[in-house]
Design an enzyme around this catalytic site. Structure first.
Site, PDB file in Angstrom:
ATOM      1  N   HIS A 417       0.816  -1.216   0.000  1.00 17.04           N
ATOM      2  CA  HIS A 417       0.000   0.000   0.000  1.00 17.04           C
ATOM      3  C   HIS A 417       0.850   1.266   0.000  1.00 17.04           C
ATOM      4  CE1 HIS A 417       0.602   1.010   4.336  1.00 17.04           C
ATOM      5  NE2 HIS A 417       0.677  -0.298   4.509  1.00 17.04           N
ATOM      6  N   CYS A 436       2.630  -4.903   7.001  1.00 22.17           N
ATOM      7  CA  CYS A 436       2.357  -4.741   5.578  1.00 22.17           C
ATOM      8  C   CYS A 436       3.527  -4.035   4.885  1.00 22.17           C
ATOM      9  CB  CYS A 436       1.065  -3.960   5.372  1.00 22.17           C
ATOM     10  SG  CYS A 436      -0.407  -4.935   5.747  1.00 22.17           S
TER      11      CYS A 436
END
Length: 525
Positions: A417, A436
């Site tokens: 992301h 992440c």
């Protein structure tokens, strides 16, 4: 040659002769394979016919090819003791009776199947070494290997079991070069600590120069000053080791320069095992995230077509990014951030207990996704277990996920992301996230993915982005994602690269390999 002669010289009784001999041979096969279901099933299906101990040129070729392959196991960084080639030779030489042949047949199949699995898929189980190495390794059974061996050319088949990737071949070549360096005594004296900069002179500069010459980063020179040539060599070394290429030999650079040949050799041997763990079919187009390199790449037909910096999970027990492979299915433009339960209870609930107006950028929602009035709640009554609400950050530039996220749905809740914290990409070591993978150039990453399905991917992306609405965009062709961890690799130009063991995982793998019998070898060049 000696192994070939030895294997060919084995004396075999004709198993196709008298009924008593056939029966004795089958009984020996059944006895030796008892408890090994895969090998037992193969021989039952094969009507107890031999793979190794028959008469004729084909059987001699199989025996010779197996002995040769086992003798070369250490070249691949495999533990030779697992195959005990000398013990197998001794059993081959000693075999005389039909019963001996049956027992030897199964022993050869057992060793062959173990070796075949090890060289193709690795001999360690990642998750048993570190809880973050959740990669599921593709394993094949003894039946499949034995059937293929029986049907193919023995030497060609055994040589083709190792990964056929250019990276694996390059690592083998790098390993040999390091073994030759080890035989020559290494790269010379280490450089004592303390920063060295352009313009400096003295003994330490000479030691730095000599070590970089030995490593192959500069040509031989008699210069005793930190001149432009030495500065360029330091910069080349820094690039190859993931360091800031400022041309100054500071503490971090000297630490890497002073690492021994043995340390680098261990990293390469670990990298070979890691390469064996990866899927055989990586995908003609795939995404490769190397955690230690802090990069994310798109690879098309073996060539890197896009690369960007990344941030990985912080080096704490609950935030380290895991290693696994999956398939990217879609991207979400203008994403909401649905806060993971662990972050809600560990980070945000204590803040809300102290101040109900804390973290106002987050909505508190009930089980149906409806926003809850926080002013009407007494947060002190909730424990980490009893807190009944979820939390969500609406789309926007300040969203923790930035303006786009890339999804390959998995049970670890890991994805790629954007991020508003752009300053972190300037750091040398980029381990800051909750697990992440954050991307420095998420828009460009999106364009590259959308180019496979949109005539004007950039216009398409910004058309969706400008709506401000959370929008899911399916990828018409899913893209494999491989999140890996390599402290040693060879780049597209054939140049070796080394990275720091950020999470200490490679040290654990080497310990496991060493305990299994893998050793460092010095090879005369």
């Amino acid at each position: 040659m000696a192994a070939t002669v030895l294997a060919s010289a084995l004396v075999f009784w004709p198993v196709s002769g008298a009924m008593a001999q056939v029966t004795a041979y089958k009984q020996a096969l059944a006895e030796a394979s008892y408890g090994d279901e895969a090998i037992g099933a193969f021989y039952r299906q094969n009507r107890y016919q031999p793979v190794w101990t028959g008469e004729g040129e084909l059987f001699r070729a199989r025996r010779a090819a197996l002995i040769e392959a086992l003798s070369l196991a250490e070249i691949h960084g495999l533990p030779a003791a697992r195959y005990d080639v000398d013990g197998l030779r001794a059993k081959m030489t000693a075999a005389r009776t039909v019963r001996d042949m049956g027992l030897l047949e199964v022993e050869m199949s057992r060793v062959f199947a173990r070796f075949a699995g090890d060289i193709q898929s690795g001999f360690l189980t990642p998750s048993k070494i570190d809880e973050g190495m959740v990669r599921v390794v593709e394993r094949r059974g003894a039946q499949e290997y034995l059937s293929e061996m029986q049907a193919g050319d023995p030497g060609r088949y055994l040589r083709g079991l190792a990964p056929a990737t250019s990276q694996y071949r390059a690592l083998l070549k790098l390993k040999l070069g390091l073994e030759q360096d080890l035989a020559r005594g290494g790269w010379g004296p280490t450089v004592p600590g303390g920063k060295l900069s352009p313009g400096d002179t003295g003994t330490r500069v000479v030691q730095l120069r000599n070590r970089l010459i030995a490593m192959g980063y500069m040509d031989r020179s008699a210069a005793a000053s930190y001149d432009g040539t030495l500065q360029k060599a330091v910069q080349a070394f820094q690039v190859a080791h993931g360091l800031e290429p400022d041309g100054v030999a500071g503490d971090a650079t000297l630490e890497e320069i002073n690492r021994s040949v043995a340390d680098r050799l261990k990293s390469v041997i670990v990298a070979l095992e890691r390469e064996r763990w990866l899927p055989r079919d990586r995908g003609e187009r795939h995404i490769l995230v190397n955690q230690t390199d802090f990069t994310a790449k798109i690879v098309d037909h073996g060539r890197v077509t896009f690369e960007t910096r990344s941030v990985i999970g912080m080096n704490t027990s609950d935030r380290r990014s895991p290693e696994f492979s999956d398939e990217m299915e879609h991207m979400v433009i203008n994403p909401s951030w649905y806060v993971p339960r662990s972050i809600i209870t560990k980070e945000y609930l204590p803040k809300l207990r102290a101040n109900p107006n804390a973290v106002r950028h987050l909505e508190i929602t009930d089980s149906r996704g409806r926003q809850v009035n926080r002013d009407a709640l007494d947060f002190s009554q909730f424990s980490t277990r009893s807190f009944p609400f979820a939390m969500r950050q609406p789309p926007g530039k300040g969203n923790a996920l930035g303006l786009v996220k890339f999804m390959f749905p998995n049970k670890y809740n890991i994805y790629l992301h954007d991020t508003p914290q752009k300053h972190l990409f300037a750091r040398e070591v980029r381990a800051f996230s909750h697990g992440c993978i954050r991307l420095a150039q998420p828009f460009e990453f999106a364009y590259a993915l959308l180019a496979a399905q949109e005539a004007d991917p950039e216009s398409f992306f910004h058309g969706v982005l400008n709506t401000g609405r959370e929008t899911k965009v399916e990828l018409t062709r899913h893209v494999p994602v491989h999140i890996i961890y390599r402290t040693a690799y060879v780049d597209d130009r054939g140049a070796p690269g080394y990275r720091r063991d950020v999470y200490g995982r490679d040290a654990k793998i080497w310990d496991a390999m060493s305990r299994a019998g893998v050793v460092l070898s010095a090879v005369q060049g």
